[in-house]
Scaffold this motif. Structure first.
Motif, mmCIF file in Angstrom:
data_model
loop_
_atom_site.group_PDB
_atom_site.id
_atom_site.type_symbol
_atom_site.label_atom_id
_atom_site.label_comp_id
_atom_site.label_asym_id
_atom_site.label_seq_id
_atom_site.Cartn_x
_atom_site.Cartn_y
_atom_site.Cartn_z
ATOM 1 N N VAL A 187 -19.628 45.139 20.877
ATOM 2 C CA VAL A 187 -18.863 45.588 19.937
ATOM 3 C C VAL A 187 -19.288 44.846 18.359
ATOM 4 C CG1 VAL A 187 -17.670 47.467 21.391
ATOM 5 C CG2 VAL A 187 -16.681 45.479 20.502
ATOM 6 N N ARG A 188 -18.535 43.516 18.574
ATOM 7 C CA ARG A 188 -18.612 43.118 17.772
ATOM 8 C C ARG A 188 -19.891 42.525 16.934
ATOM 9 N NH1 ARG A 188 -13.813 42.647 15.468
ATOM 10 N NH2 ARG A 188 -11.910 42.340 17.110
ATOM 11 N N TYR A 192 -18.772 46.029 14.539
ATOM 12 C CA TYR A 192 -16.930 46.628 14.623
ATOM 13 C C TYR A 192 -16.422 45.444 14.207
ATOM 14 C CZ TYR A 192 -12.886 47.653 16.735
ATOM 15 O OH TYR A 192 -10.785 47.776 16.779
ATOM 16 N N LEU A 197 -13.979 52.689 16.904
ATOM 17 C CA LEU A 197 -15.155 52.449 16.931
ATOM 18 C C LEU A 197 -16.472 53.706 16.600
ATOM 19 C CD1 LEU A 197 -17.667 50.408 17.997
ATOM 20 C CD2 LEU A 197 -17.358 52.182 20.024
ATOM 21 N N THR A 198 -17.012 53.518 15.065
ATOM 22 C CA THR A 198 -18.460 54.463 15.325
ATOM 23 C C THR A 198 -19.075 55.377 15.803
ATOM 24 O OG1 THR A 198 -19.345 53.292 13.808
ATOM 25 C CG2 THR A 198 -17.516 54.368 12.627
ATOM 26 N N GLN A 201 -22.073 52.678 15.393
ATOM 27 C CA GLN A 201 -22.202 51.591 16.285
ATOM 28 C C GLN A 201 -22.393 51.598 17.550
ATOM 29 O OE1 GLN A 201 -17.882 50.447 14.684
ATOM 30 N NE2 GLN A 201 -18.667 49.282 13.263
ATOM 31 N N VAL A 202 -21.931 52.743 17.976
ATOM 32 C CA VAL A 202 -22.679 52.886 19.584
ATOM 33 C C VAL A 202 -23.841 53.093 19.238
ATOM 34 C CG1 VAL A 202 -22.016 54.721 21.565
ATOM 35 C CG2 VAL A 202 -19.843 53.942 20.050
ATOM 36 N N ARG A 248 -18.823 59.837 21.790
ATOM 37 C CA ARG A 248 -18.364 57.922 22.552
ATOM 38 C C ARG A 248 -18.348 57.853 23.525
ATOM 39 N NH1 ARG A 248 -14.583 56.267 18.292
ATOM 40 N NH2 ARG A 248 -13.207 57.847 19.218
ATOM 41 N N CYS A 285 -14.569 49.290 24.259
ATOM 42 C CA CYS A 285 -15.223 49.441 23.156
ATOM 43 C C CYS A 285 -14.986 49.932 22.339
ATOM 44 C CB CYS A 285 -16.645 50.163 23.832
ATOM 45 S SG CYS A 285 -18.073 49.177 24.646
ATOM 46 N N LEU A 286 -13.694 51.232 22.628
ATOM 47 C CA LEU A 286 -13.335 52.023 21.653
ATOM 48 C C LEU A 286 -12.173 51.219 21.197
ATOM 49 C CD1 LEU A 286 -13.741 55.601 23.867
ATOM 50 C CD2 LEU A 286 -15.026 54.368 21.794
ATOM 51 N N PRO A 288 -10.985 47.587 21.332
ATOM 52 C CA PRO A 288 -11.147 45.995 21.425
ATOM 53 C C PRO A 288 -10.361 45.338 22.408
ATOM 54 C CG PRO A 288 -13.295 47.133 20.268
ATOM 55 C CD PRO A 288 -11.912 48.456 20.145
#
Length: 513
Positions: A187-188, A192, A197-198, A201-202, A248, A285-286, A288
């Motif tokens: 995610v980083r 993110y 998390l958008t 980004q996914v 997501r 991920c959602l 973190p």
């Protein structure tokens, strides 16, 4: 990509990993078949080999058929007589010929408890048996074993596997650091920093793995997502699934199979383990770990922990936020916790605890499908008129007093409640600790809530004749495809209908940046 090793779940692999053909290790039958192969290659009869090594023909026959384990001295003598190294006869690698491999598979299949239970006569795998017949017999036994395994993917098998997984997770406070690390890095890398998390980004995460996310309205009924490995596509529904599976989350679960190096599950337990891992990855991920722990630590310092705040800060469902708390509260904030998803009929669908709350269990220790006490917050919340916010309650149980927060939701299948709770001593960290609502539960004592009022029972015991509602899932068999619960026909027809035309030049997915 090699499978990610999750230490806490390794016992599942050790206990349930299937044996790969030709890699079963050294056994008497494999040794015997190697001796037969080399003997026949040199044109020797059993009598001639027996004379050369000073052993009875009948003994050698038993050795070649795997009915007797040869001593090392005999192995050495046979190897000398056949002009091969003794190591060749003891090699656990695949047999030297296809026929030898098939003969071993047929013999092992006919020694299995499954075959013995059929009461059928054995078929000798002698040289007189044509190769095509041998191929057919081995294939039939393999299909018989597959169908037997598929039929074992019953609710009983699911409960057994779920119980084993639940106990392993409780031992590590429901925290899997290996998956946490992988998710945090991804995610980083996708950009993110903080908050929710958008979708963009996914999409970046999928792109970095070589996949494009495509939304379709004709997914097979037995699937939530379908991944086309050949063409680099992840197919998702056009809208979220009622009950908590956002787009997501679905995309991240599909991505997780690639990230975690999953292979096709060879057992029902392995299927459940993979489902656990992809759900855990999506949650990491959602929400973190670094951002989530920072948020929760600040709320704890203010003595204002609340599921609804955690939910809103990261833009997830109430259930996702509640369950994510079980990963982090104990491991990072030192707070033992329990979680329940309960249907409006009182059935427990999902449950986790490491705080000693007395979940209802069946004789095998499974909690799924068990009826929750009517005095618990997870049940009493359905009596509350205002369900727009969390509802709080203290419950006195035989295992102590617990504070709980519950919220309700609904799906096409009915209503449900999501509950997070902690022992009384830890309620001080949570919003709602000042509630005056308190109930007393003495379950599993039947007098608590499972035995009807004496007067009502006297009046109606012989006058009532209800017709029970049958839950369809208790009788419906799972589609027996390559993946448990998935209909192969639907999936393959779906992929064929959406795949690029033959000869189409595949281009890398567009960079969502």
């Amino acid at each position: 990509m090699s499978p990610l090793r999750v230490a806490a779940l390794e016992p599942l692999s050790e206990q349930n990993a299937p044996e790969a053909p030709g890699r079963r290790g050294l056994d008497a039958l494999s040794v015997g078949r190697r001796i037969r192969h080399h003997r026949q290659a040199r044109g020797l009869t059993l009598a001639q080999l027996g004379e050369a090594v000073g052993t009875a023909q009948s003994l050698l026959s038993q050795v070649e058929n795997g009915k007797r384990e040869p001593r090392l001295s005999l192995i050495g003598a046979v190897a000398d007589a056949l002009g091969v190294p003794a190591a060749d006869l003891l090699d656990p690698a695949p047999p030297p010929t296809r026929r030898a491999a098939l003969e071993i598979e047929l013999e092992q299949a006919q020694r299995s408890p499954l075959f013995r239970s059929l009461g059928l006569p054995r078929v000798s795998s002698s040289r007189k048996l044509p190769l095509d017949a041998l191929e057919a017999l081995v294939a039939l036994h393999a299909e018989l074993a597959r169908r037997h395994d598929a039929s074992n993917a019953t609710p009983e098998e699911a409960r057994r596997a779920n119980t084993e997984i639940r106990l392993l997770l409780r031992a590590v406070d429901n925290h899997l650091p290996e998956i946490e690390e992988v998710a945090e890095d991804l995610v980083r890398a996708a950009g993110y920093t903080v908050g929710a998390l958008t979708h963009r980004q996914v999409a970046r995460m999928a792109h970095d793995l070589g996949f494009t996310i495509i939304h379709v309205d004709d997914l097979p009924h037995s699937t939530r997502t379908v991944t086309d490995l050949a063409n680099g596509r992840i197919y998702l529904p056009p809208a979220s699934i009622p009950g908590g599976h956002g787009l997501r989350s679905l995309a991240l679960q599909a991505i997780a199979h690639r990230v975690l190096g999953h292979e096709r599950p060879a057992s029902y337990t392995e299927f459940l383990r993979q489902r656990l891992e992809i759900n855990y990855f999506a949650a990491c991920c959602l929400l973190p770990r670094s951002a989530a722990v920072e948020f929760l630590s600040a709320a704890k310092a203010d003595k204002d922990l609340a599921v609804e705040d955690f939910r809103d800060a990261f833009g997830v469902t109430h259930e996702a936020a509640a369950h994510r708390l079980t990963n982090l509260l104990t491991s990072h904030l030192g707070i033992p916790v329990h979680f329940l998803r309960v249907g409006d009929d009182g059935a427990l669908y999902r449950g986790y605890e490491n705080d000693g709350v007395p979940f209802p269990q069946d004789a095998s220790g499974a909690v799924e499908g068990q009826t929750v006490c009517r005095q618990w917050t997870a049940r009493t919340v359905f009596e509350v008129r205002n369900r727009t916010t969390e509802n709080y309650q203290y419950t006195d149980t035989p295992a102590g007093t617990f504070w709980c927060s519950s919220q309700t939701g609904s799906t096409e299948g009915g209503g449900f409640s999501i509950t997070v709770g902690v022992p009384y001593a830890h309620a001080k960290w949570f919003r709602g600790r000042d509630t005056r609502v308190r109930r007393r539960s003495t379950c599993p004592d039947a007098a608590c809530c499972r035995r009807p009022d004496v007067e009502l029972e006297r009046r109606w015991a012989d006058a009532a004749w209800p017709s029970a509602r049958l839950h369809a899932q208790t009788l419906a068999p799972l589609p027996s495809g390559r993946f448990p619960g998935v209909d192969d026909v639907e999936v393959y027809e779906f992929l064929a209908s959406h795949a690029p035309p033959p000869g189409h030049h595949l281009t890398p997915p567009p960079d969502p940046r």
